[in-house]
Motif scaffolding. Structure first.
Motif, PDB file in Angstrom:
ATOM      1  N   GLY A 139    -113.657  48.338  14.705  1.00 12.12           N
ATOM      2  CA  GLY A 139    -112.721  49.222  14.957  1.00 12.12           C
ATOM      3  C   GLY A 139    -112.088  49.850  13.750  1.00 12.12           C
ATOM      4  O   GLY A 139    -112.399  49.336  12.585  1.00 12.12           O
ATOM      5  N   THR A 171    -120.318  48.327  18.147  1.00 12.58           N
ATOM      6  CA  THR A 171    -120.764  48.706  16.874  1.00 12.58           C
ATOM      7  C   THR A 171    -120.838  50.339  17.018  1.00 12.58           C
ATOM      8  O   THR A 171    -121.948  50.615  15.905  1.00 12.58           O
ATOM      9  CB  THR A 171    -121.996  48.065  16.177  1.00 12.58           C
ATOM     10  N   GLY A 172    -120.680  51.057  17.844  1.00  9.01           N
ATOM     11  CA  GLY A 172    -120.991  52.442  17.913  1.00  9.01           C
ATOM     12  C   GLY A 172    -122.606  52.877  18.453  1.00  9.01           C
ATOM     13  O   GLY A 172    -123.136  53.690  17.966  1.00  9.01           O
ATOM     14  N   MET A 173    -122.908  52.163  19.481  1.00 10.33           N
ATOM     15  CA  MET A 173    -124.356  52.530  19.917  1.00 10.33           C
ATOM     16  C   MET A 173    -124.352  52.584  21.325  1.00 10.33           C
ATOM     17  O   MET A 173    -125.193  53.512  21.746  1.00 10.33           O
ATOM     18  CB  MET A 173    -125.161  51.083  19.470  1.00 10.33           C
ATOM     19  N   CYS A 174    -123.582  51.726  22.376  1.00 15.56           N
ATOM     20  CA  CYS A 174    -124.139  52.061  23.776  1.00 15.56           C
ATOM     21  C   CYS A 174    -123.200  53.011  24.426  1.00 15.56           C
ATOM     22  O   CYS A 174    -123.680  53.592  25.463  1.00 15.56           O
ATOM     23  CB  CYS A 174    -123.642  50.442  24.255  1.00 15.56           C
ATOM     24  N   GLY A 175    -122.027  53.326  23.845  1.00 19.34           N
ATOM     25  CA  GLY A 175    -121.172  54.267  24.598  1.00 19.34           C
ATOM     26  C   GLY A 175    -120.650  53.816  26.022  1.00 19.34           C
ATOM     27  O   GLY A 175    -120.029  54.812  26.575  1.00 19.34           O
ATOM     28  N   ALA A 176    -120.598  52.447  26.210  1.00 18.04           N
ATOM     29  CA  ALA A 176    -119.839  52.103  27.184  1.00 18.04           C
ATOM     30  C   ALA A 176    -118.142  52.425  27.152  1.00 18.04           C
ATOM     31  O   ALA A 176    -117.685  52.381  28.168  1.00 18.04           O
ATOM     32  CB  ALA A 176    -120.178  50.562  27.614  1.00 18.04           C
ATOM     33  N   PHE A 220    -115.320  57.384  21.361  1.00 17.76           N
ATOM     34  CA  PHE A 220    -115.713  55.860  21.541  1.00 17.76           C
ATOM     35  C   PHE A 220    -114.627  54.949  20.909  1.00 17.76           C
ATOM     36  O   PHE A 220    -114.365  55.090  19.670  1.00 17.76           O
ATOM     37  CB  PHE A 220    -116.921  55.668  20.878  1.00 17.76           C
ATOM     38  N   VAL A 254    -115.735  52.606  17.810  1.00 16.39           N
ATOM     39  CA  VAL A 254    -115.705  53.187  16.317  1.00 16.39           C
ATOM     40  C   VAL A 254    -114.634  54.190  16.032  1.00 16.39           C
ATOM     41  O   VAL A 254    -114.192  54.511  14.899  1.00 16.39           O
ATOM     42  CB  VAL A 254    -117.126  53.585  16.096  1.00 16.39           C
ATOM     43  N   ASP A 314    -122.472  46.576  22.733  1.00 19.04           N
ATOM     44  CA  ASP A 314    -122.493  46.088  21.235  1.00 19.04           C
ATOM     45  C   ASP A 314    -121.200  46.277  20.406  1.00 19.04           C
ATOM     46  O   ASP A 314    -120.961  45.464  19.461  1.00 19.04           O
ATOM     47  CB  ASP A 314    -123.468  46.985  20.759  1.00 19.04           C
TER      48      ASP A 314
END
Lengths: 486, 265
Positions: free
Chosen positions: B90, B218-223, B234, B237, B216
């Motif tokens: 973050g 780390t800026g990948m899944c979008g949950a 998001f 991130v 994750d």
């Protein structure tokens, strides 16, 4: 056996293979068909769909290759594998030799043999296509050689060459990072790969499902890299856990950023944040990386009975086929263009259809509708038609005014692309980034900071495993040249 | 492996863990969080950082038991290890001299608030802290908060400690009393929502820190996506901190119930 004997087109063994059978007889052999699990069986398990060629199939298919004097296939390969040489080694029964030829150019042949879009690369340049016959099954043969060599331990253990001692860092352990690490280790560098997640392998682990690329295949390739001296540190985010300055202070002389794809794209339509609507990244990460749905996994995942996957790429196919395996009674691809315009590999589309996936082409979601609890229960779809070709050469879709249908659904997976991962571009001062969020690099993949190189999706925005690997290889050559000068 | 060197219990469901993680201890700033994983098949769980010791290389995590995974974490004892602890994740808090800052902590939200209170004080601000919880034993880290605050107001729903009432009542008394330059609110989503509604009325800039579902981190899944100022953002991130007046809290509260049927809060 010397390298040159394995790859010399004029070596006596190879001339003999060419003369043993006429071109007419050769070209009369039908292209091999990949043995696979029956569709009705495979939707109930996660095991690999393609089972691999038998030795007889492999030798017969290898015999089809005309061993062209100027082979187009090599030009079609992003890492320039000497394709006729490895194929002819298969034909003469020297699988170790074939695997050795592959290893000269690729650090992940068992992976590429499975997931490369060969029909758009090497196989698209095969001489057979000019004869209006199907191309030599280069991908199947690559997989055969790599698998056989691994299973029968035909290749000697890699030599740890890290005596040069110059420390190199890699951010990200996906195909670009692994390919770079393999090349640099071979050149004698002391390479450490830092991975943010708790598993090494990047998209090969979290993205591509087990039924298309088993983890054991990836792990075996990782073991070879470890034997070659590559070190791995998981749970380490470059730019966060370790700053760029920390790497310099720790003695790293070069950094390769291969942090890959990042945030999923959404469509910006109403209802997209309802529960039950998720990105393919999230869905596949939950299932593939976290093992959701398998005994012992603590990670939950929705198991819709009527699942819509939006998109027409390989990731959409991976998601929809995963949904079938997670028990979806209906798994439907919704794509705004036609079937011919789908970017997914033909094989993946066919496999999906065999597994009962429905393709709803020329439809585009315009709204998701939720129930009282905030969970998606329906999708409104705009009917589309194809117009003139757009910049990508594909006929562009346009809405058929007023033609909107509503379809009940209990899970939606959005697979319309990703943006580059924002973590590293935002964490390193002075690193030039394009307006798309990708890292700017020159032809040698060097960034605006002279010790930092970058490749794969963090530069391309969204590409394939093999293009990322090609980047890793190119960046390694370029960094090696720069370091040698100093 | 990330070894737990110290454990204490604030209440039945809230524990404090001091964990060896030298790199994270050194690089974390107020506002950051970590993701931990424990045991084979363990879930990735985002946790806030309450404190860090750069010399001995530890971070302090405060964990509330809300489901199966956090129950496993709360059951860890000194000597046990997290399989993974990744961070700091973050964006860090924007710490600067603003004047008078009110820091509102609801329940375990006081844990990530503590480093912000400290940093705000060190930046020269006058810091008023409002700690709120359902009942006395859920007020945590009070002594630490007092060390860095010019004034501390305690609110409990049942009146068992401090003043009886909600965090918003304690905050509103301050807003009525004097000029406030910024409010920082961390706690349950519904608490942040009402703090935000209140400070909007008084036109006081307000920062909140969101604790959405993540995979994750780390800026990948979008949950962790939320709507802020009408845009998709998001938390992992772009956040976790946002302008509270622009956050769609109702949507966030709805999204946090996504996996309620799986034994999660």
């Amino acid at each position: 056996m010397t390298d040159s004997n394995l790859t010399d087109r004029n070596a006596p063994w190879r001339v003999e293979l060419r003369d043993a059978i006429t071109a007419k007889e050769r070209t009369a052999i039908p292209r091999v068909e990949m043995p696979m699990q029956e569709p009705g069986e495979r939707v109930h398990n996660n095991r690999e769909v393609n089972l691999g060629l038998t030795p007889l199939q492999a030798v017969t298919e290898a015999t089809r290759c005309l061993d062209c004097p100027e082979p187009g296939c090599i030009q079609g390969c992003p890492v320039s594998i000497n394709i006729p040489s490895f194929i002819k080694n298969i034909q003469r029964g020297d699988i170790a030799g074939a695997a050795h030829v592959l290893a000269m150019s690729s650090s992940l042949p068992a992976v590429c043999g499975r997931v490369c879009p060969q029909e758009r690369q090497c196989e698209s340049k095969c001489i057979y296509l000019k004869m209006r016959k199907p191309a030599v099954a280069i991908g199947y043969l690559e997989r055969y050689a790599a698998d056989t060599a691994r299973e029968q331990k035909l290749l000697p253990a890699p030599v740890n060459m890290a005596q040069r001692g110059t420390k190199i860092a890699v951010a990200g352990s996906g195909p670009a990072g692994l390919s770079f690490a393999g090349e640099m280790a071979r050149l004698g560098y002391d390479v450490t790969v830092f991975e943010a997640l708790h598993e090494i392998g990047g998209v090969l682990k979290y993205g591509i499902p087990e039924f298309r690329l088993p983890n054991r295949v990836v792990d075996a390739e990782l073991d070879r890299l470890r034997e070659a001296g590559v070190k791995f540190e998981k749970g380490t985010v470059i730019g966060k856990t370790l700053a760029y300055d920390d790497l310099l202070n720790a003695g790293f002389r070069g950094v390769f950023v291969a942090s890959g794809a990042g945030l999923p794209r959404f469509m910006g339509i109403p209802g997209e944040n309802l529960n039950g609507v998720l990105s393919s990244n999230e869905y596949l990460t939950r299932v593939n990386l976290m093992g959701a749905g398998q005994p012992g996994s603590m990670t939950p995942v929705d198991r819709g009975s009527r699942v819509v996957v939006v998109g027409g790429g390989n990731t959409a196919m991976d998601s929809v086929r995963t949904a079938r395996r997670m028990g979806a009674e209906e798994a439907i691809i919704v794509y705004r263009r036609g079937r011919d315009e789908m970017p997914a590999r033909v094989e993946e589309i066919e496999h999906a259809e065999q597994e009962g996936v429905k393709l709803l082409t020329l439809h585009n979601p315009v709204e998701f509708i939720g129930d009282d609890s905030g969970h998606v229960c329906a999708v409104r779809l705009q009917r589309m038609e194809l117009g003139e070709p757009d910049a990508s050469g594909r006929r562009s879709p346009r809405p058929v005014e007023g033609d909107i249908v509503e379809m009940p659904v209990d899970e939606v997976i959005v697979s319309v692309g990703v943006s580059p991962n924002p973590l590293i571009p935002s964490a390193i001062d002075g690193l030039d980034v394009t307006n798309r969020g990708t890292i700017s690099v020159d032809l040698g993949l060097r960034s605006s900071i002279s010790t930092i190189y970058a490749g794969g999706d963090i530069v391309r925005g969204g590409a394939t495993v093999i293009l990322a690997m090609g980047d890793g290889k190119r960046a390694a050559a370029s960094m090696h040249a720069a370091l040698k000068e100093n | 492996m990330f070894r737990i060197v110290e454990k204490s219990r604030f209440s039945e469901k809230v524990v404090r863990l001091v964990v060896e993680a030298p790199r994270v201890a050194r690089s974390r700033r107020p506002g950051h969080f970590v993701i931990v994983r424990t045991g084979a098949g363990g879930e990735r769980i985002p946790l806030t950082i309450a404190d860090a010791d750069t010399e001995i290389g530890t971070v302090t995590l405060v964990v509330q038991e809300v489901g199966a995974s956090t129950r496993n974490i709360c059951a860890l004892e000194p000597g046990d290890c997290f399989d993974d602890l990744v961070g700091p994740l973050g964006r860090a808090t924007d710490i600067s001299l603003k004047g008078t800052v009110v820091c509102c902590g609801g329940g375990v939200g006081t844990a990530p608030l503590l480093p912000i209170i400290q940093a705000m004080k060190e930046a020269g601000n006058r810091v008023i802290s409002v700690l709120a919880a359902r009942t006395r034993e859920l007020i945590i880290l009070e002594d630490d908060v007092r060390r860095f605050s010019d004034e501390v107001i305690i609110m409990t729903d049942d009146g068992s400690y401090g003043t009886k009432g909600l965090v918003t009542q304690g905050l509103e008394n301050v807003l009525l009393r004097e000029h406030i330059d910024e409010v920082v609110a961390i706690g349950p989503a519904v608490m942040m929502k009402f703090v935000s509604l209140l400070t909007k009325k008084y036109d006081v800039p307000t920062i909140c820190s969101l604790n959405t579902i993540m995979v994750d981190g780390t800026g990948m899944c979008g949950a962790c996506r939320v709507t802020v100022d009408g845009r998709m953002r998001f938390v992992c991130v772009d956040g976790p901190e946002f302008d509270a007046h622009k956050v769609d809290f109702d949507e966030m509260i709805m999204r946090m119930k996504a996996y309620n049927n799986y034994g999660h809060d």
